[in-house]
Design an enzyme around this catalytic site. Structure first.
Site, PDB file in Angstrom:
ATOM      1  CG  ASP A   1      41.535  93.927  44.659  1.00  0.00           C
ATOM      2  OD1 ASP A   1      41.789  95.138  44.754  1.00  0.00           O
ATOM      3  OD2 ASP A   1      42.224  93.131  43.996  1.00  0.00           O
TER       4      ASP A   1
ATOM      5  N   GLY B   1      36.531  95.467  48.721  1.00  0.00           N
ATOM      6  CA  GLY B   1      35.451  96.452  48.612  1.00  0.00           C
ATOM      7  C   GLY B   1      35.623  97.591  49.613  1.00  0.00           C
ATOM      8  CE  LYS B   2      41.493  97.749  50.718  1.00  0.00           C
ATOM      9  NZ  LYS B   2      41.372  96.548  49.863  1.00  0.00           N
TER      10      LYS B   2
ATOM     11  N   GLY C   1      43.609 100.035  44.163  1.00  0.00           N
ATOM     12  CA  GLY C   1      42.581 100.455  43.204  1.00  0.00           C
ATOM     13  C   GLY C   1      41.249 100.305  43.911  1.00  0.00           C
ATOM     14  CG  HIS C   2      40.564 101.673  47.295  1.00  0.00           C
ATOM     15  ND1 HIS C   2      40.835 102.230  48.517  1.00  0.00           N
ATOM     16  CD2 HIS C   2      41.382 100.580  47.201  1.00  0.00           C
ATOM     17  CE1 HIS C   2      41.764 101.507  49.126  1.00  0.00           C
ATOM     18  NE2 HIS C   2      42.121 100.520  48.337  1.00  0.00           N
TER      19      HIS C   2
ATOM     20  CD  GLN D   1      48.199  98.048  49.281  1.00  0.00           C
ATOM     21  OE1 GLN D   1      48.567  98.726  50.214  1.00  0.00           O
ATOM     22  NE2 GLN D   1      47.933  98.573  48.112  1.00  0.00           N
TER      23      GLN D   1
ATOM     24  N   GLY E   1      44.377  95.277  35.738  1.00  0.00           N
ATOM     25  CA  GLY E   1      43.489  94.566  34.820  1.00  0.00           C
ATOM     26  C   GLY E   1      43.676  93.046  34.842  1.00  0.00           C
TER      27      GLY E   1
ATOM     28  N   PRO F   1      43.345  89.147  35.750  1.00  0.00           N
ATOM     29  CG  PRO F   1      43.380  87.139  34.579  1.00  0.00           C
ATOM     30  CD  PRO F   1      43.985  88.495  34.613  1.00  0.00           C
TER      31      PRO F   1
ATOM     32  CG  ASP G   1      25.941  90.943  44.865  1.00  0.00           C
ATOM     33  OD1 ASP G   1      26.665  91.256  45.832  1.00  0.00           O
ATOM     34  OD2 ASP G   1      26.207  91.263  43.688  1.00  0.00           O
TER      35      ASP G   1
ATOM     36  N   GLY H   1      27.125  93.656  51.710  1.00  0.00           N
ATOM     37  CA  GLY H   1      27.067  94.198  50.356  1.00  0.00           C
ATOM     38  C   GLY H   1      26.260  93.276  49.450  1.00  0.00           C
TER      39      GLY H   1
HETATM   40  P1  GDP Z   1      39.004  97.649  47.167  1.00  0.00           P
HETATM   41  O1  GDP Z   1      40.368  97.643  46.573  1.00  0.00           O
HETATM   42  O2  GDP Z   1      38.951  96.896  48.466  1.00  0.00           O
HETATM   43  O3  GDP Z   1      38.413  99.020  47.300  1.00  0.00           O
HETATM   44  O4  GDP Z   1      38.074  96.828  46.155  1.00  0.00           O
HETATM   45  P2  GDP Z   1      38.052  96.952  44.525  1.00  0.00           P
HETATM   46  O5  GDP Z   1      37.371  98.193  44.155  1.00  0.00           O
HETATM   47  O6  GDP Z   1      39.412  96.697  43.981  1.00  0.00           O
HETATM   48  O7  GDP Z   1      37.200  95.663  44.158  1.00  0.00           O
HETATM   49  C1  GDP Z   1      35.933  95.453  44.647  1.00  0.00           C
HETATM   50  C2  GDP Z   1      34.979  95.329  43.462  1.00  0.00           C
HETATM   51  O8  GDP Z   1      33.745  94.809  43.921  1.00  0.00           O
HETATM   52  C3  GDP Z   1      34.624  96.648  42.805  1.00  0.00           C
HETATM   53  O9  GDP Z   1      34.384  96.419  41.437  1.00  0.00           O
HETATM   54  C4  GDP Z   1      33.345  97.075  43.492  1.00  0.00           C
HETATM   55  O10 GDP Z   1      32.531  97.923  42.706  1.00  0.00           O
HETATM   56  C5  GDP Z   1      32.681  95.738  43.690  1.00  0.00           C
HETATM   57  N1  GDP Z   1      31.820  95.612  44.878  1.00  0.00           N
HETATM   58  C6  GDP Z   1      31.984  96.115  46.126  1.00  0.00           C
HETATM   59  N2  GDP Z   1      31.010  95.670  46.938  1.00  0.00           N
HETATM   60  C7  GDP Z   1      30.205  94.870  46.195  1.00  0.00           C
HETATM   61  C8  GDP Z   1      29.054  94.084  46.483  1.00  0.00           C
HETATM   62  O11 GDP Z   1      28.562  94.015  47.611  1.00  0.00           O
HETATM   63  N3  GDP Z   1      28.520  93.370  45.429  1.00  0.00           N
HETATM   64  C9  GDP Z   1      29.044  93.406  44.179  1.00  0.00           C
HETATM   65  N4  GDP Z   1      28.479  92.686  43.226  1.00  0.00           N
HETATM   66  N5  GDP Z   1      30.126  94.130  43.881  1.00  0.00           N
HETATM   67  C10 GDP Z   1      30.714  94.843  44.879  1.00  0.00           C
HETATM   68  P1  IMO Z   2      43.686  97.352  47.064  1.00  0.00           P
HETATM   69  O1  IMO Z   2      43.901  98.537  47.980  1.00  0.00           O
HETATM   70  C1  IMO Z   2      45.023  93.508  45.566  1.00  0.00           C
HETATM   71  C2  IMO Z   2      49.350  92.773  45.575  1.00  0.00           C
HETATM   72  C3  IMO Z   2      49.956  92.597  44.212  1.00  0.00           C
HETATM   73  C4  IMO Z   2      51.072  91.618  44.561  1.00  0.00           C
HETATM   74  C5  IMO Z   2      51.536  92.101  45.935  1.00  0.00           C
HETATM   75  C6  IMO Z   2      52.760  93.008  45.898  1.00  0.00           C
HETATM   76  O2  IMO Z   2      43.036  97.702  45.781  1.00  0.00           O
HETATM   77  O3  IMO Z   2      43.035  96.244  47.800  1.00  0.00           O
HETATM   78  P2  IMO Z   2      53.105  95.546  45.173  1.00  0.00           P
HETATM   79  O4  IMO Z   2      52.868  96.241  43.870  1.00  0.00           O
HETATM   80  O5  IMO Z   2      52.308  96.133  46.308  1.00  0.00           O
HETATM   81  O6  IMO Z   2      54.547  95.406  45.530  1.00  0.00           O
HETATM   82  O7  IMO Z   2      52.555  94.034  44.937  1.00  0.00           O
HETATM   83  O8  IMO Z   2      50.434  92.807  46.476  1.00  0.00           O
HETATM   84  N1  IMO Z   2      48.574  94.031  45.762  1.00  0.00           N
HETATM   85  C7  IMO Z   2      47.232  94.090  45.743  1.00  0.00           C
HETATM   86  N2  IMO Z   2      46.316  93.134  45.478  1.00  0.00           N
HETATM   87  N3  IMO Z   2      44.632  94.754  45.906  1.00  0.00           N
HETATM   88  C8  IMO Z   2      45.536  95.716  46.190  1.00  0.00           C
HETATM   89  O9  IMO Z   2      45.179  96.918  46.668  1.00  0.00           O
HETATM   90  C9  IMO Z   2      46.906  95.409  46.077  1.00  0.00           C
HETATM   91  N4  IMO Z   2      48.047  96.108  46.259  1.00  0.00           N
HETATM   92  C10 IMO Z   2      49.050  95.248  46.069  1.00  0.00           C
HETATM   93  O10 IMO Z   2      49.045  92.049  43.296  1.00  0.00           O
HETATM   94  O11 IMO Z   2      50.544  90.334  44.731  1.00  0.00           O
HETATM   95 MG    MG Z   3      41.339  97.131  44.781  1.00  0.00          MG
END
Ligand code: GDP
Ligand code: IMO
Ligand code: MG
Length: 421
Positions: free
Chosen positions: A13, A15-16, A40-41, A223, A301, A303, A332, A409
Site C-alpha cells: 500500500d 502507492g504502487k 489493491g492498487h 505487496q 477495508g 484500518p 502531503d 507524491g
Molecule cells: P498500492 O497497493 O501500493 O497501489 O497502494 P494503495 O492504493 O493500496 O494505497 C495507497 C493510497 O494512497 C491510495 O488511496 C492512493 O490513492 C493514495 N496515494 C498514493 N500516492 C499518494 C500521495 O502522494 N498522496 C496522497 N495523499 N495519497 C496518495
Molecule cells: P498491495 O499490492 C498490504 C498482507 C495481509 C497480511 C499478509 C498475508 O495492495 O500493496 P495474504 O492474504 O497475502 O496471505 O496476507 O499480507 N497483504 C497486504 N498488505 N497490501 C497488500 O497488497 C497486501 N497483500 C497482502 O494484510 O498481513
Molecule cells: Mg494496496
C-alpha cells in the site's frame, strides 16, 4: 529502452498503483508478476478512482498490452468481476493477456485460508482471506491447477478430482467441516472460463518479443518487501516473492533484461494484518496519519496500522531489491505535524542494532527528530518550491539510504507528484 520494476519497500500500500500508472505512460507493456487479488492498487485520474486487484494499472491506457504473469495467482471469479467493472467504465480489455501457466485460486483455497486463520486464533497472520497462502502451497506441493488446465474440461475434471480428493480429506479430518462438491465447483468455474479464455496465452513469448524489439516493459509489483516470503517479517508475510527477484520467475524474463528498480516508499509507514512493526504509533500520531492519509485497506477495508519511517527497513529493501531510485509517496500527509520522527537504528537489551533484524519483535526504535512544515504542498510540482523542512526531510532520507528520491507524491491524483527528472 529501459525495463523497469516498481516494487513496494514496506508492508504494501505504498502507492504502487499510482506510481505505475504515472510512469507506465512511456512503457509499451505492463506486467504483474506476483500475488493475486490480495493486492489493491488505487489510481486516481481527475475525478475517477480505480481500484485494481489483479489487472495491472497500465490497463487504464487504451493502447498498452497488460500481462498477468505466471507468478500471479488468479481467482477466475474475482478476475471476471474486475474485468466487468472496468468494461462498464469504458475500459477496453482487448490488450489483457494472462499466462497459461499461472495458478488458479479454487474455492477450497479461500475456505482453507479462513479456517487456518480461525485455527490460529490470536496467532493469526491477518490475511486478506483470498486463498493466497493455500494456492501457493498447492503450487509448491505440485498439486495446483493452472490456467491451461482450466481451459480443457477433461483435464480440469481430472485435476480437480485429484485435488479435491486431497483437500476434502483435509477439510473433514483436520478442520471437521463438510467436503466440497465437485459439480458445484465445476458449474461455478464454467461461467468464468469463457470470459477469460480469449486472454490466455504463453505470456513469456510476448515478453521475449518485446525485449527483442527493444520495447520498454514495466513490471508492477504487488505487496511489499517486508511481506516477501523470504525477506519479510516471517511468518507475518504473504506467500510469494514480491521483491524484484520475483520478476524473473514470475514473468519469465532473465535478470540481464532489467535496467531499473523503483522502490515505492510511503513518507511514513503502514501495515495491515498482524506482525512486527517497530515504529508503530498506537496513539494520536497514528490516528492522525490514518485519518489524514485515508489509511484503510483497498481489498479488505481494514484500518491500517500507522507509524514513523524506518531507515534500517528501507536499507534492507534497497539491498534485497537492488533499488536504483525511490518514489516517495504521501509527503502531503505529513504537512501540519510540528515534529517528524525517523527511526535510524534499534535497541534491544541495551545493545544498538543497525540493520533490520530477522526477528523484529521486541526491538525499540531509536529516532532522529525533524522539524515539520505547515504549507500546503499539494499543488507544488517543482522540487525547489517545497518548504525547506520538507526538502531537508527528503535529502536526509536519501543520504541515509543511499538511493536518490526521484518522484515525490503530494496527493492521490496521478498528476499530484513532483518528478525530479
Ligand atoms: P498500492 O497497493 O501500493 O497501489 O497502494 P494503495 O492504493 O493500496 O494505497 C495507497 C493510497 O494512497 C491510495 O488511496 C492512493 O490513492 C493514495 N496515494 C498514493 N500516492 C499518494 C500521495 O502522494 N498522496 C496522497 N495523499 N495519497 C496518495
Ligand atoms: P498491495 O499490492 C498490504 C498482507 C495481509 C497480511 C499478509 C498475508 O495492495 O500493496 P495474504 O492474504 O497475502 O496471505 O496476507 O499480507 N497483504 C497486504 N498488505 N497490501 C497488500 O497488497 C497486501 N497483500 C497482502 O494484510 O498481513
Ligand atoms: Mg494496496
Amino acid at each position: 529502452m529501459a525495463n523497469k520494476i516498481v516494487v513496494g519497500t514496506q508492508w504494501g500500500d505504498e502507492g504502487k498503483g499510482k506510481v505505475t500508472n504515472m510512469l507506465a505512460r512511456k512503457a509499451d507493456l505492463v506486467v504483474r508478476y506476483s500475488g493475486g487479488n490480495n493486492a489493491g492498487h488505487t489510481v486516481v485520474i481527475d475525478d475517477n478512482k480505480f481500484e485494481l486487484h489483479l489487472i495491472p494499472s497500465g490497463i487504464l491506457y487504451p493502447d498498452k498490452p497488460n500481462i498477468l504473469g505466471n507468478g500471479v495467482v488468479i481467482d477466475p471469479q474475482a478476475l471476471v468481476e474486475e474485468m466487468e467493472g472496468l468494461e462498464e467504465r469504458g475500459i477496453n480489455l482487448d490488450n489483457l493477456y494472462i499466462s497459461e501457466i499461472a495458478h488458479v485460486v479454487m474455492p477450497y483455497h479461500r475456505l482453507l485460508d479462513r479456517l487456518e486463520e480461525e485455527r490460529k486464533g490470536a496467532g493469526k497472520i491477518g490475511t486478506t482471506g483470498k486463498g493466497i497462502g493455500p494456492v501457493y502451497t498447492d503450487k509448491i506441493a505440485r498439486r495446483g491447477i493452472r490456467m491451461i488446465e482450466l481451459l480443457d474440461e477433461e483435464q480440469f475434471t481430472r485435476k480437480l478430482e485429484e485435488s479435491l480428493d486431497y483437500h476434502n480429506t483435509v477439510l473433514e479430518k483436520v478442520y471437521g467441516v463438510q467436503p466440497l462438491d465437485i459439480e458445484e465447483i465445476k458449474a461455478e468455474y464454467r461461467s468464468s472460463i469463457e470470459k477469460i479464455r480469449p486472454h490466455i496465452i504463453n505470456t513469456a513469448i510476448l515478453i521475449e518479443e518485446a525485449c527483442r524489439e527493444n520495447k520498454e516493459i514495466f513490471f508492477e509489483g504487488a505487496q511489499g518487501t517486508l511481506l516477501d516470503i523470504d525477506f519479510g517479517t516471517y511468518p507475518y508475510v504473504t506467500s510469494s516473492n514480491p521483491t524484484a527477484g520475483g520478476v524473473c520467475t514470475g514473468a519469465g524474463i532473465g535478470p540481464t533484461e532489467i535496467d531499473e528498480v523503483i522502490g515505492v516508499t510511503k513518507a511514513y509507514q503502514t501495515r495491515v494484518g498482524e506482525g512486527p512493526f517497530p515504529t508503530e504509533q498506537k496513539n494520536k500520531i497514528g490516528e492522525y496519519l490514518r485519518e489524514k492519509g485515508h489509511e484503510y485497506g483497498v481489498t479488505t477495508g481494514r484500518p491500517r496500522r500507522c507509524g514513523w519511517l524506518d531507515i534500517p527497513l528501507l536499507k534492507h529493501a534497497v539491498r534485497v531489491n537492488g533499488l536504483t531510485e525511490i518514489a516517495l509517496t504521501k509527503l502531503d500527509v505529513l504537512t501540519g505535524l510540528a515534529e517528524l520522527l525517523v527511526c535510524t537504528s534499534y535497541q534491544k537489551d541495551g545493545e544498538n542494532i543497525a540493520e533490520y533484524p530477522a526477528c523484529a519483535q521486541d526491538i525499540k526504535p531509536v529516532y532522529q527528530e525533524f522539524s515539520g512544515w505547515e504549507e500546503d504542498i499539494s499543488s507544488i510540482r517543482e522540487y525547489s518550491n517545497l518548504p525547506v523542512n520538507a526538502r531537508h526531510y527528503l535529502e536526509s532520507i536519501e543520504e541515509m539510504v543511499g538511493v536518490p528520491i526521484r518522484i515525490i507524491g503530494v496527493g492521490p491524483g496521478r498528476e499530484e507528484a513532483i518528478n525530479k527528472d
